[in-house]
Design a protein around this motif. Structure first.
Motif, PDB file in Angstrom:
ATOM      1  N   TYR A  74       4.480   3.495  18.776  1.00 49.86           N
ATOM      2  CA  TYR A  74       5.102   4.801  18.592  1.00 49.86           C
ATOM      3  C   TYR A  74       5.480   5.408  19.941  1.00 49.86           C
ATOM      4  CZ  TYR A  74       2.847   3.850  14.186  1.00 49.86           C
ATOM      5  OH  TYR A  74       2.454   3.212  13.036  1.00 49.86           O
ATOM      6  N   SER A 114      -1.495   3.921  14.995  1.00 49.46           N
ATOM      7  CA  SER A 114      -1.381   5.376  14.896  1.00 49.46           C
ATOM      8  C   SER A 114      -2.538   6.137  15.543  1.00 49.46           C
ATOM      9  CB  SER A 114      -1.249   5.776  13.429  1.00 49.46           C
ATOM     10  OG  SER A 114      -2.332   5.262  12.679  1.00 49.46           O
ATOM     11  N   CYS A 124       0.798  -1.228   0.000  1.00 54.57           N
ATOM     12  CA  CYS A 124       0.000   0.000   0.000  1.00 54.57           C
ATOM     13  C   CYS A 124       0.831   1.279   0.000  1.00 54.57           C
ATOM     14  CB  CYS A 124      -0.992  -0.011   1.154  1.00 54.57           C
ATOM     15  SG  CYS A 124      -0.278  -0.415   2.742  1.00 54.57           S
ATOM     16  N   GLN A 177      -9.009  -6.944   4.906  1.00 56.47           N
ATOM     17  CA  GLN A 177      -8.848  -6.872   6.364  1.00 56.47           C
ATOM     18  C   GLN A 177     -10.148  -7.318   7.034  1.00 56.47           C
ATOM     19  OE1 GLN A 177      -7.529  -2.827   7.123  1.00 56.47           O
ATOM     20  NE2 GLN A 177      -5.509  -3.229   6.256  1.00 56.47           N
ATOM     21  N   ARG A 201     -10.361  -1.169   2.701  1.00 53.92           N
ATOM     22  CA  ARG A 201      -9.623  -2.422   2.786  1.00 53.92           C
ATOM     23  C   ARG A 201     -10.470  -3.583   3.318  1.00 53.92           C
ATOM     24  NH1 ARG A 201      -5.018   0.225   1.628  1.00 53.92           N
ATOM     25  NH2 ARG A 201      -3.878   1.466   3.165  1.00 53.92           N
ATOM     26  N   LYS A 222      -3.969  -6.499  15.599  1.00 55.13           N
ATOM     27  CA  LYS A 222      -3.854  -5.079  15.265  1.00 55.13           C
ATOM     28  C   LYS A 222      -5.203  -4.556  14.807  1.00 55.13           C
ATOM     29  CE  LYS A 222      -1.828  -2.195  11.794  1.00 55.13           C
ATOM     30  NZ  LYS A 222      -1.258  -2.182  10.496  1.00 55.13           N
ATOM     31  N   LYS A 232      -5.697  -8.817  11.551  1.00 56.76           N
ATOM     32  CA  LYS A 232      -5.666  -7.369  11.347  1.00 56.76           C
ATOM     33  C   LYS A 232      -7.047  -6.915  10.908  1.00 56.76           C
ATOM     34  CE  LYS A 232      -3.347  -3.887   8.507  1.00 56.76           C
ATOM     35  NZ  LYS A 232      -2.245  -3.665   7.547  1.00 56.76           N
ATOM     36  N   SER A 284       1.886  -7.598   6.137  1.00 51.65           N
ATOM     37  CA  SER A 284       0.775  -6.888   6.771  1.00 51.65           C
ATOM     38  C   SER A 284      -0.437  -6.743   5.861  1.00 51.65           C
ATOM     39  CB  SER A 284       1.241  -5.500   7.218  1.00 51.65           C
ATOM     40  OG  SER A 284       1.526  -4.688   6.098  1.00 51.65           O
ATOM     41  N   PHE A 307      -1.689   6.893  10.315  1.00 50.78           N
ATOM     42  CA  PHE A 307      -0.625   6.150   9.614  1.00 50.78           C
ATOM     43  C   PHE A 307      -0.703   6.404   8.122  1.00 50.78           C
ATOM     44  CE2 PHE A 307       0.731   2.537   7.074  1.00 50.78           C
ATOM     45  CZ  PHE A 307       1.935   2.146   7.633  1.00 50.78           C
ATOM     46  N   ARG A 308      -1.920   6.386   7.599  1.00 49.31           N
ATOM     47  CA  ARG A 308      -2.050   6.546   6.150  1.00 49.31           C
ATOM     48  C   ARG A 308      -1.636   7.947   5.713  1.00 49.31           C
ATOM     49  NH1 ARG A 308      -7.515   2.810   5.534  1.00 49.31           N
ATOM     50  NH2 ARG A 308      -6.496   0.933   6.323  1.00 49.31           N
TER      51      ARG A 308
HETATM   52  C1  PBG Z   1       0.221  -1.543   5.824  1.00 42.13           C
HETATM   53  C2  PBG Z   1       0.138  -1.182   7.251  1.00 42.13           C
HETATM   54  C3  PBG Z   1      -0.787  -0.350   7.894  1.00 42.13           C
HETATM   55  C4  PBG Z   1      -0.363  -0.233   9.216  1.00 42.13           C
HETATM   56  C5  PBG Z   1       0.781  -1.020   9.349  1.00 42.13           C
HETATM   57  N1  PBG Z   1       1.054  -1.607   8.133  1.00 42.13           N
HETATM   58  C6  PBG Z   1      -1.920   0.452   7.396  1.00 42.13           C
HETATM   59  C7  PBG Z   1      -3.123  -0.052   6.791  1.00 42.13           C
HETATM   60  O1  PBG Z   1      -3.435  -1.249   6.762  1.00 42.13           O
HETATM   61  O2  PBG Z   1      -3.789   0.831   6.269  1.00 42.13           O
HETATM   62  C8  PBG Z   1      -1.068   0.599  10.263  1.00 42.13           C
HETATM   63  C9  PBG Z   1      -0.229   1.094  11.336  1.00 42.13           C
HETATM   64  C10 PBG Z   1      -0.809   2.204  12.129  1.00 42.13           C
HETATM   65  O3  PBG Z   1      -1.952   2.662  11.964  1.00 42.13           O
HETATM   66  O4  PBG Z   1      -0.063   2.661  12.993  1.00 42.13           O
HETATM   67  N2  PBG Z   1      -0.677  -2.487   5.392  1.00 42.13           N
END
Ligand code: PBG
Ligand code: ZN
Length: 324
Positions: free
Chosen positions: A312, A273, A119, A220, A216, A247, A194, A164, A203-204
């Motif tokens: 973080y 995040s 991604c 997901q 997603r 997660k 996840k 991931s 994060f994005r």
């Molecule tokens: C990539 C990925 C993501 C995160 C970690 N690896 C984002 C997503 O699935 O959109 C999220 C980490 C976070 O929010 O801190 N697939």
């Protein structure tokens, strides 16, 4: 007469003796966002204290991490050029391969984990190749290029890979690819359970990976599903994962406990995040005692059954633990 619980709480040493869980600096993996250039350190507006950095700055950052006792990092790359198949992720000279080599050379004693996904590298922001007929990620085509990405990371010298993207069959695909290329000792930490979560928002922004269409939720997990959450992680254990993951974590502590009780592998949690941003904002506006709530939150992960915490907050926690 009613002293059943209070006796053990009256002395601080006795409190320590009977404490059931504790957070250690060794439990943490700290995320780093790498982009090209030099001398770059730009703070993410939605995540105070979190930066996109160039490799030279990341190498310096590792020095400060080690001083705090943090030796494990997980790398995310932000490439200059994104395209439909995420070519930068498949390039030995791409952002992540370069970062792995650079950090390893400067800090052979750091444990480097790489996030393995597409991604951050695709122009559409999805976690794999798009099947244009169904407008969703093509699972099997993505498995093929994920195997290539794993070999790129392995050749660069990564210590552990962390897929991931939530593709079905990813762990067995990567295990086979690594084994047949001689990387039999490279462990896989799977983002095994996840959820499709709103908590990934900030994060994005950092990773510049907001999907350009749709969401997603076709790959997901639905936050409403418990049995499926367990089954996803149990399946990855069967496929040969070395470490499992849940997660996000704050809204999913029940799932952490469930997976702890249904598998025997080490378990990581990703304190994502949005969770970081919420706590930071509450702290900076004086609504909570930040340090206290932070440690209380971290120990809740351990109590739920987590072994490893990706967060973080890792540096802040390390400082608090040094003080204590
Ligand atoms: C990539 C990925 C993501 C995160 C970690 N690896 C984002 C997503 O699935 O959109 C999220 C980490 C976070 O929010 O801190 N697939
Ligand atoms: Zn992804």
């Amino acid at each position: 007469m009613f002293r059943r619980y209070r006796r053990n709480r009256l002395n601080v040493h006795l409190q320590s003796l009977v404490r059931e869980n504790q957070v250690r600096v060794e439990d943490f993996i700290y995320p780093l966002f790498i982009r090209t250039g030099e001398g770059i350190k730009s703070e993410v507006s939605s995540m105070p204290g979190v930066y996109q950095m160039s490799l030279d700055v990341a190498i310096d950052e590792c020095e400060s991490l080690k001083k705090l006792g943090i030796y494990s990092i997980i790398l995310f790359g932000i490439p200059d050029i994104k395209d439909s198949v995420g070519s930068d992720a498949l390039d030995d000279e791409g952002i992540i391969a370069t970062a792995i080599r650079g950090i390893k050379a400067a800090h052979p004693d750091m444990f480097i984990v790489s996030d393995l996904c597409f991604c951050e590298y695709t122009d559409h922001g999805h976690c794999g190749i798009i099947d244009h007929v169904c407008q969703s990620v093509d699972n099997d085509a993505t498995l093929k290029i994920s195997a290539d990405q794993a070999i790129v990371h392995a050749r660069a010298g990564v210590d552990m890979i962390a897929p991931s993207g939530m593709m079905d069959g990813i762990v067995s695909t990567l295990r086979e690819a690594l084994d047949s290329s001689g990387f039999v000792n490279l462990p896989i930490m799977s983002y095994s359970t996840k959820f499709a979560s709103g908590y990934y928002g900030p994060f994005r922004d950092v990773a510049e990976s907001v999907p350009s269409f749709g969401d997603r939720s076709t790959y997901q997990m639905d936050p409403a599903n418990r049995r499926e959450a367990i089954s996803e992680s149990v399946a990855d254990e069967g496929e040969g994962a070395d470490i499992l993951m849940v997660k996000p974590v704050l809204a999913y502590l029940d799932i952490v406990r469930d997976i702890r009780e249904n598998t025997s592998l080490p378990l990581a949690v990703y304190n994502v995040s949005g969770e970081y941003a919420m706590l930071k904002l509450a702290g900076s506006s004086g609504l909570i005692d930040y340090d206290r709530v932070l440690l209380e939150t971290m120990v809740s992960f351990k109590r739920a059954g987590a072994d490893i915490i990706i967060s973080y907050h890792a540096k802040e926690v390390a400082r608090l633990l040094q003080k204590a």
